[in-house]
Motif scaffolding. Sequence first.
Motif, PDB file in Angstrom:
ATOM      1  N   ALA A   1       7.549  -3.909 -11.078  1.00  0.00           N
ATOM      2  CA  ALA A   1       7.385  -4.448 -12.431  1.00  0.00           C
ATOM      3  C   ALA A   1       6.298  -5.503 -12.486  1.00  0.00           C
ATOM      4  N   GLY A   2       6.003  -6.131 -11.355  1.00  0.00           N
ATOM      5  CA  GLY A   2       4.945  -7.137 -11.314  1.00  0.00           C
ATOM      6  C   GLY A   2       3.553  -6.563 -11.497  1.00  0.00           C
ATOM      7  N   PHE A   3       3.440  -5.237 -11.413  1.00  0.00           N
ATOM      8  CA  PHE A   3       2.148  -4.583 -11.577  1.00  0.00           C
ATOM      9  C   PHE A   3       2.012  -3.905 -12.934  1.00  0.00           C
ATOM     10  N   GLY A   4       3.007  -4.076 -13.787  1.00  0.00           N
ATOM     11  CA  GLY A   4       2.942  -3.473 -15.113  1.00  0.00           C
ATOM     12  C   GLY A   4       4.206  -2.716 -15.441  1.00  0.00           C
ATOM     13  N   PRO A   5       4.385  -2.390 -16.721  1.00  0.00           N
ATOM     14  CA  PRO A   5       5.607  -1.710 -17.171  1.00  0.00           C
ATOM     15  C   PRO A   5       5.899  -0.410 -16.437  1.00  0.00           C
ATOM     16  N   ALA A   6       4.864   0.324 -16.016  1.00  0.00           N
ATOM     17  CA  ALA A   6       5.081   1.602 -15.343  1.00  0.00           C
ATOM     18  C   ALA A   6       5.680   1.451 -13.954  1.00  0.00           C
ATOM     19  N   GLY A   7       5.757   0.220 -13.461  1.00  0.00           N
ATOM     20  CA  GLY A   7       6.273   0.011 -12.114  1.00  0.00           C
ATOM     21  C   GLY A   7       7.710  -0.435 -12.038  1.00  0.00           C
ATOM     22  N   LYS A   8       8.440  -0.345 -13.148  1.00  0.00           N
ATOM     23  CA  LYS A   8       9.774  -0.935 -13.187  1.00  0.00           C
ATOM     24  C   LYS A   8      10.777  -0.258 -12.264  1.00  0.00           C
ATOM     25  N   GLU A   9      10.527   0.987 -11.829  1.00  0.00           N
ATOM     26  CA  GLU A   9      11.457   1.681 -10.931  1.00  0.00           C
ATOM     27  C   GLU A   9      10.899   1.802  -9.505  1.00  0.00           C
ATOM     28  N   PHE A  10       9.858   1.028  -9.206  1.00  0.00           N
ATOM     29  CA  PHE A  10       9.179   1.156  -7.916  1.00  0.00           C
ATOM     30  C   PHE A  10       9.147  -0.177  -7.180  1.00  0.00           C
ATOM     31  N   ILE A  11       8.953  -0.085  -5.875  1.00  0.00           N
ATOM     32  CA  ILE A  11       8.543  -1.244  -5.088  1.00  0.00           C
ATOM     33  C   ILE A  11       7.268  -0.876  -4.344  1.00  0.00           C
ATOM     34  N   ARG A  12       6.448  -1.893  -4.083  1.00  0.00           N
ATOM     35  CA  ARG A  12       5.268  -1.683  -3.245  1.00  0.00           C
ATOM     36  C   ARG A  12       5.556  -2.215  -1.856  1.00  0.00           C
ATOM     37  N   VAL A  13       5.181  -1.422  -0.868  1.00  0.00           N
ATOM     38  CA  VAL A  13       5.367  -1.792   0.533  1.00  0.00           C
ATOM     39  C   VAL A  13       4.005  -1.774   1.204  1.00  0.00           C
ATOM     40  N   THR A  14       3.707  -2.821   1.948  1.00  0.00           N
ATOM     41  CA  THR A  14       2.414  -2.896   2.620  1.00  0.00           C
ATOM     42  C   THR A  14       2.513  -2.443   4.075  1.00  0.00           C
ATOM     43  N   ALA A  15       1.426  -1.848   4.561  1.00  0.00           N
ATOM     44  CA  ALA A  15       1.344  -1.431   5.964  1.00  0.00           C
ATOM     45  C   ALA A  15       0.691  -2.503   6.825  1.00  0.00           C
ATOM     46  N   PHE A  16       0.340  -3.633   6.214  1.00  0.00           N
ATOM     47  CA  PHE A  16      -0.205  -4.733   7.000  1.00  0.00           C
ATOM     48  C   PHE A  16       0.932  -5.417   7.748  1.00  0.00           C
ATOM     49  N   GLY A  17       0.876  -5.402   9.064  1.00  0.00           N
ATOM     50  CA  GLY A  17       1.935  -6.025   9.852  1.00  0.00           C
ATOM     51  C   GLY A  17       1.775  -5.711  11.322  1.00  0.00           C
ATOM     52  N   GLN A  18       2.399  -6.516  12.153  1.00  0.00           N
ATOM     53  CA  GLN A  18       2.426  -6.229  13.579  1.00  0.00           C
ATOM     54  C   GLN A  18       3.274  -4.981  13.812  1.00  0.00           C
ATOM     55  N   ARG A  19       2.887  -4.147  14.768  1.00  0.00           N
ATOM     56  CA  ARG A  19       3.564  -2.880  14.998  1.00  0.00           C
ATOM     57  C   ARG A  19       5.060  -3.071  15.273  1.00  0.00           C
ATOM     58  N   GLU A  20       5.402  -4.089  16.069  1.00  0.00           N
ATOM     59  CA  GLU A  20       6.813  -4.294  16.366  1.00  0.00           C
ATOM     60  C   GLU A  20       7.608  -4.637  15.101  1.00  0.00           C
ATOM     61  N   ASN A  21       6.977  -5.343  14.162  1.00  0.00           N
ATOM     62  CA  ASN A  21       7.654  -5.662  12.904  1.00  0.00           C
ATOM     63  C   ASN A  21       7.804  -4.424  12.025  1.00  0.00           C
ATOM     64  N   ILE A  22       6.793  -3.567  12.037  1.00  0.00           N
ATOM     65  CA  ILE A  22       6.872  -2.329  11.265  1.00  0.00           C
ATOM     66  C   ILE A  22       7.993  -1.446  11.799  1.00  0.00           C
ATOM     67  N   LEU A  23       8.105  -1.355  13.116  1.00  0.00           N
ATOM     68  CA  LEU A  23       9.158  -0.542  13.723  1.00  0.00           C
ATOM     69  C   LEU A  23      10.538  -1.127  13.449  1.00  0.00           C
ATOM     70  N   GLU A  24      10.645  -2.449  13.518  1.00  0.00           N
ATOM     71  CA  GLU A  24      11.922  -3.097  13.234  1.00  0.00           C
ATOM     72  C   GLU A  24      12.296  -2.936  11.759  1.00  0.00           C
ATOM     73  N   ALA A  25      11.279  -3.057  10.869  1.00  0.00           N
ATOM     74  CA  ALA A  25      11.541  -2.848   9.443  1.00  0.00           C
ATOM     75  C   ALA A  25      12.009  -1.424   9.180  1.00  0.00           C
TER      76      ALA A  25
END
Length: 459
Positions: free
Chosen positions: A426-450
């Motif tokens: 929703a922070g990106f506009g009305p069309a985003g109210k049912e979505f979340i954005r997830v970023t791929a920026f991160g340390q590999r171990e954190n991505i795997l743990e997430a």
Amino acid sequence: MYGRFYLSLVKNWHLEHIKEQCKFQSTRKPCFFVVMKWGQGITALDNEKDNNYRTKVARNPKLERLENNYLFPEISARELQHIRKYPDAKVISLGIGDTTQPLPDVIASSMANYAVGLSTPTGYRGYGAEQGCKELRNAIAKTFYGKMGIKDTEVFVSDGAQCDISRLQLLFGSNMSVAVQDPIFPAYVDSSVIIGQTGDADKESGRYENIKYMKCEARNGFFPDLSKTPRTDIIFFCSPNNPTGHAATREQLEQLVQFAQDNGSIIVYDSAYAVYITDGRPRSIYEIPGARKVAIEISSFSKIAGFTGVRLGWTVVPEDLLYLNGLRVINDFNRIVTTCFNGASRIAQAGGLASLSSEGFKSVLSLVDYYKENAEILLETFKSLGLKAYGGENAPYLWVHFPGSNSWDVFNEILEKAHIITVPGAGFGPAGKEFIRVTAFGQRENILEASKRLRSHLS
């Protein structure tokens, strides 16, 4: 003596109260007490006056139109609140798109050497050209626009694309009509509000008056139906899109350029994530014939070279881009830059130049590959959970659909259960109210743990 002296200082300050406390004794102790009470009383009065004091300057009414806080500081505030609630939890951020990998040595060394050189008589330099050093402007033109006819004099080096968005708004002024993708990075909308291009926001939809929202959803290929889009002076367009991760096809961009030509509009094209495109789709609007006459392009070293903290970007304004009266837009943008900006840091520009060297660019692309591998891990994670995730192939962002949900509720649930930060759509506009954005920026171990936590808590 002391009693008479101090009482004379405070004769107008609740004299009866002082008499009661001091009893007119000529000893230091009671009168010192009187002085302390007097000082505290004056301080209290001063504080009261300070708290009630106001200037006669009215608040900018355009700022009053802004809805809530800017998205990313709001997310940071909620993260801090969560950490206070769960001090022992390891919070993983898949939210704000901040790079995590160290700068390649060839780039960091170049900046370090330049900084050391500033301590020597021969290496010291002061102000530079507001438009950026010629070597870097030339390297940007050759690296990113080699066969597109962009000259180094059409490249303006800056301290980042987001800053240039606001400078472009100064260039356009408050009387311009604006169109934005929906969903889209919030800086385009917020800067339009601040500069005065909009009316108030609708309480239900969140849309601002006088902004045309071009719906970009899965059902229309994340590209607006231009046949139903009214003419505006300015069209903000980001590809690969933040937040959906969609990279526009050549056919789509040809439609966009033709639409701008037919309507006499100017496209502000944000290509900050273009280096993540690997399937042959255009990385620049200037790959499209005729774009030089209708488009400005902004871009950044932030997600290319990991310069989110170093701060370096650029804007291209072609000489072919003309106003209604036939004057060149580039001349006015040059005036804006020279008036509002003293040029990007020389040290940052040295790093930018190193990142575009043969060795540097190879290192930069390895960072991009690292983040793209992170995106693949996250895409597979959401797929295994039966959730539809878009993007992640030509961009470092995933746009994850939670049908029938409120994106802030999803954000809160994932944070509470998995201790993972995302960004509510929703922070990106009305069309985003049912979505979340997830970023791929991160340390590999954190991505795997997430990935592990998401599979556990969302299954």
